[in-house]
Structure formats: C-alpha cells, structure tokens
Design a protein around this motif. Sequence first.
Motif, PDB file in Angstrom:
ATOM      1  N   UNK A  29       0.845  -1.194   0.000  1.00  0.00           N
ATOM      2  CA  UNK A  29       0.000   0.000   0.000  1.00  0.00           C
ATOM      3  C   UNK A  29       0.880   1.242   0.000  1.00  0.00           C
ATOM      4  N   UNK A  30       0.299   2.339  -0.473  1.00  0.00           N
ATOM      5  CA  UNK A  30       0.895   3.651  -0.273  1.00  0.00           C
ATOM      6  C   UNK A  30      -0.114   4.464   0.528  1.00  0.00           C
ATOM      7  N   UNK A  31       0.392   5.469   1.233  1.00  0.00           N
ATOM      8  CA  UNK A  31      -0.433   6.197   2.178  1.00  0.00           C
ATOM      9  C   UNK A  31      -0.268   7.696   1.981  1.00  0.00           C
ATOM     10  N   UNK A  32      -1.380   8.392   2.085  1.00  0.00           N
ATOM     11  CA  UNK A  32      -1.389   9.852   2.072  1.00  0.00           C
ATOM     12  C   UNK A  32      -1.697  10.301   3.493  1.00  0.00           C
ATOM     13  N   UNK A  33      -0.832  11.120   4.063  1.00  0.00           N
ATOM     14  CA  UNK A  33      -1.001  11.542   5.449  1.00  0.00           C
ATOM     15  C   UNK A  33      -1.938  12.741   5.491  1.00  0.00           C
ATOM     16  N   UNK A  34      -3.123  12.524   6.032  1.00  0.00           N
ATOM     17  CA  UNK A  34      -4.102  13.601   6.190  1.00  0.00           C
ATOM     18  C   UNK A  34      -3.802  14.448   7.415  1.00  0.00           C
ATOM     19  N   UNK A  35      -3.314  13.814   8.471  1.00  0.00           N
ATOM     20  CA  UNK A  35      -2.902  14.537   9.680  1.00  0.00           C
ATOM     21  C   UNK A  35      -1.964  13.641  10.460  1.00  0.00           C
ATOM     22  N   UNK A  36      -1.162  14.266  11.312  1.00  0.00           N
ATOM     23  CA  UNK A  36      -0.249  13.500  12.148  1.00  0.00           C
ATOM     24  C   UNK A  36       1.148  13.423  11.572  1.00  0.00           C
ATOM     25  N   UNK A  37       1.901  12.454  12.083  1.00  0.00           N
ATOM     26  CA  UNK A  37       3.314  12.358  11.732  1.00  0.00           C
ATOM     27  C   UNK A  37       3.800  10.925  11.957  1.00  0.00           C
ATOM     28  N   UNK A  38       4.629  10.448  11.046  1.00  0.00           N
ATOM     29  CA  UNK A  38       5.190   9.095  11.111  1.00  0.00           C
ATOM     30  C   UNK A  38       6.699   9.140  10.968  1.00  0.00           C
ATOM     31  N   UNK A  39       7.354   8.077  11.438  1.00  0.00           N
ATOM     32  CA  UNK A  39       8.772   7.889  11.179  1.00  0.00           C
ATOM     33  C   UNK A  39       8.966   6.525  10.527  1.00  0.00           C
ATOM     34  N   UNK A  40       9.919   6.470   9.600  1.00  0.00           N
ATOM     35  CA  UNK A  40      10.333   5.200   8.998  1.00  0.00           C
ATOM     36  C   UNK A  40      11.730   4.928   9.514  1.00  0.00           C
ATOM     37  N   UNK A  72      10.299  -6.523   4.136  1.00  0.00           N
ATOM     38  CA  UNK A  72      11.234  -5.411   4.238  1.00  0.00           C
ATOM     39  C   UNK A  72      11.668  -5.235   5.686  1.00  0.00           C
ATOM     40  N   UNK A  73      12.897  -4.755   5.891  1.00  0.00           N
ATOM     41  CA  UNK A  73      13.335  -4.465   7.262  1.00  0.00           C
ATOM     42  C   UNK A  73      12.780  -3.144   7.809  1.00  0.00           C
ATOM     43  N   UNK A  74      12.090  -2.378   6.976  1.00  0.00           N
ATOM     44  CA  UNK A  74      11.579  -1.075   7.396  1.00  0.00           C
ATOM     45  C   UNK A  74      10.417  -1.206   8.374  1.00  0.00           C
ATOM     46  N   UNK A  75      10.401  -0.297   9.335  1.00  0.00           N
ATOM     47  CA  UNK A  75       9.279  -0.138  10.265  1.00  0.00           C
ATOM     48  C   UNK A  75       8.698   1.255  10.037  1.00  0.00           C
ATOM     49  N   UNK A  76       7.384   1.358  10.145  1.00  0.00           N
ATOM     50  CA  UNK A  76       6.713   2.657  10.062  1.00  0.00           C
ATOM     51  C   UNK A  76       5.860   2.789  11.313  1.00  0.00           C
ATOM     52  N   UNK A  77       6.108   3.877  12.068  1.00  0.00           N
ATOM     53  CA  UNK A  77       5.458   4.058  13.361  1.00  0.00           C
ATOM     54  C   UNK A  77       4.951   5.488  13.498  1.00  0.00           C
ATOM     55  N   UNK A  78       3.777   5.619  14.098  1.00  0.00           N
ATOM     56  CA  UNK A  78       3.205   6.946  14.338  1.00  0.00           C
ATOM     57  C   UNK A  78       3.950   7.641  15.474  1.00  0.00           C
ATOM     58  N   UNK A  79       4.301   8.894  15.253  1.00  0.00           N
ATOM     59  CA  UNK A  79       4.898   9.716  16.300  1.00  0.00           C
ATOM     60  C   UNK A  79       3.789  10.333  17.150  1.00  0.00           C
ATOM     61  N   UNK A  80       2.677  10.648  16.512  1.00  0.00           N
ATOM     62  CA  UNK A  80       1.481  11.125  17.198  1.00  0.00           C
ATOM     63  C   UNK A  80       0.288  10.566  16.426  1.00  0.00           C
TER      64      UNK A  80
END
Length: 168
Positions: A29-40, A72-80
């Motif tokens: 999937x691909x994601x469009x961030x409507x609000x908030x913040x993530x880190x990869x 994949x070794x990548x992690x995606x996590x919400x910061x808020x």
Amino acid sequence: MNEIFEMSSRTVTLKRNEYLKIEGTSDTNIYYIESGCLKIFVWDEVEKRIIRFGYKGNIIAALDSFLTENSSPLCIQAIKTTVLKVATKTQLNKFIENDNNLTFWRNILENLVLQQMEREMDILTASPRQRYERVLKRSPQLFQEVPNKYIANYLRMSPETLSRLLKS
C-alpha cells in the motif's frame, strides 16, 4: 497528490507509537497523510535508525516492499495520532494507466530518489551543523512536527548536539 487516493475510501487511524508496518513484513500500500506524523526506521545492532519522516500532505510507503512485494526491514510508526488515506498497488496501477497520471507518479518517484540521494550525501559528507542547516532549509516543517530526539537520530547526532545547534 491526493488524486491517487480519490480511488480509495479506506482510511487508517494510528494512535501515538502504533505501528503501520513492522520489520520483516511486506506492505504493498501507499499512504497519504491527512494529519499527524510518522517515522520510517530500521534497527541496527544497537538502536532504531530513522531514515525518513512523513507528515500532513506527504505520501509515505515502505517503498522497497511496495515495489518488490517482498518483506522489508523497514518499520513505520506513528509519532502522534495519524490519519492516513490508503491506496493499494492495484489501485495505483489502475491510476497510472493514464499517461498523464504515469508522468505524475514518475515525478513522485524521481523526487523521492533525489531526496534520498541528498540525504545520503549529507550523512556521509557533512558536519553535524551542515546536516542540521540543510534539513532546516529543505524541511522547516520537520522542526514543528517532530520531537527533537527523533530529529537528532535522523541527523545522526546526539540530542545534546542538536540542542546546541538549535540554540546557536
């Protein structure tokens, strides 16, 4: 950018520290961030190594997994708390059947590649001050959206070094 996501009515809401993707999984999937913040990030032997951030208005994905359909070794996590519109690879492929949309998608990918190359050069060749100044120039919004401890990790410096740079 939102044109891709008009095809999807699916939305995901992540709470602070909740994972969108964990190490060793695949995500097409691909994601469009409507609000908030993530880190990869990826894990090395000692700690998380943040390689990218995403915030409102950005498209984000585990690009290696999206392209190859492998884990994949990548992690995606919400910061808020973060709200994301979701588009599947199938939806994206349908979207880019139109030549105008294909050009649009190619521009997104080219921009991602150029950003990543610029970041790699910064990490390999620039001093901490230069890395800080370049990121501030490229992404001033980062300093409003992301806690300094994560920015320091991303810039490969201690939080204390970043704090000194912010004060000077």
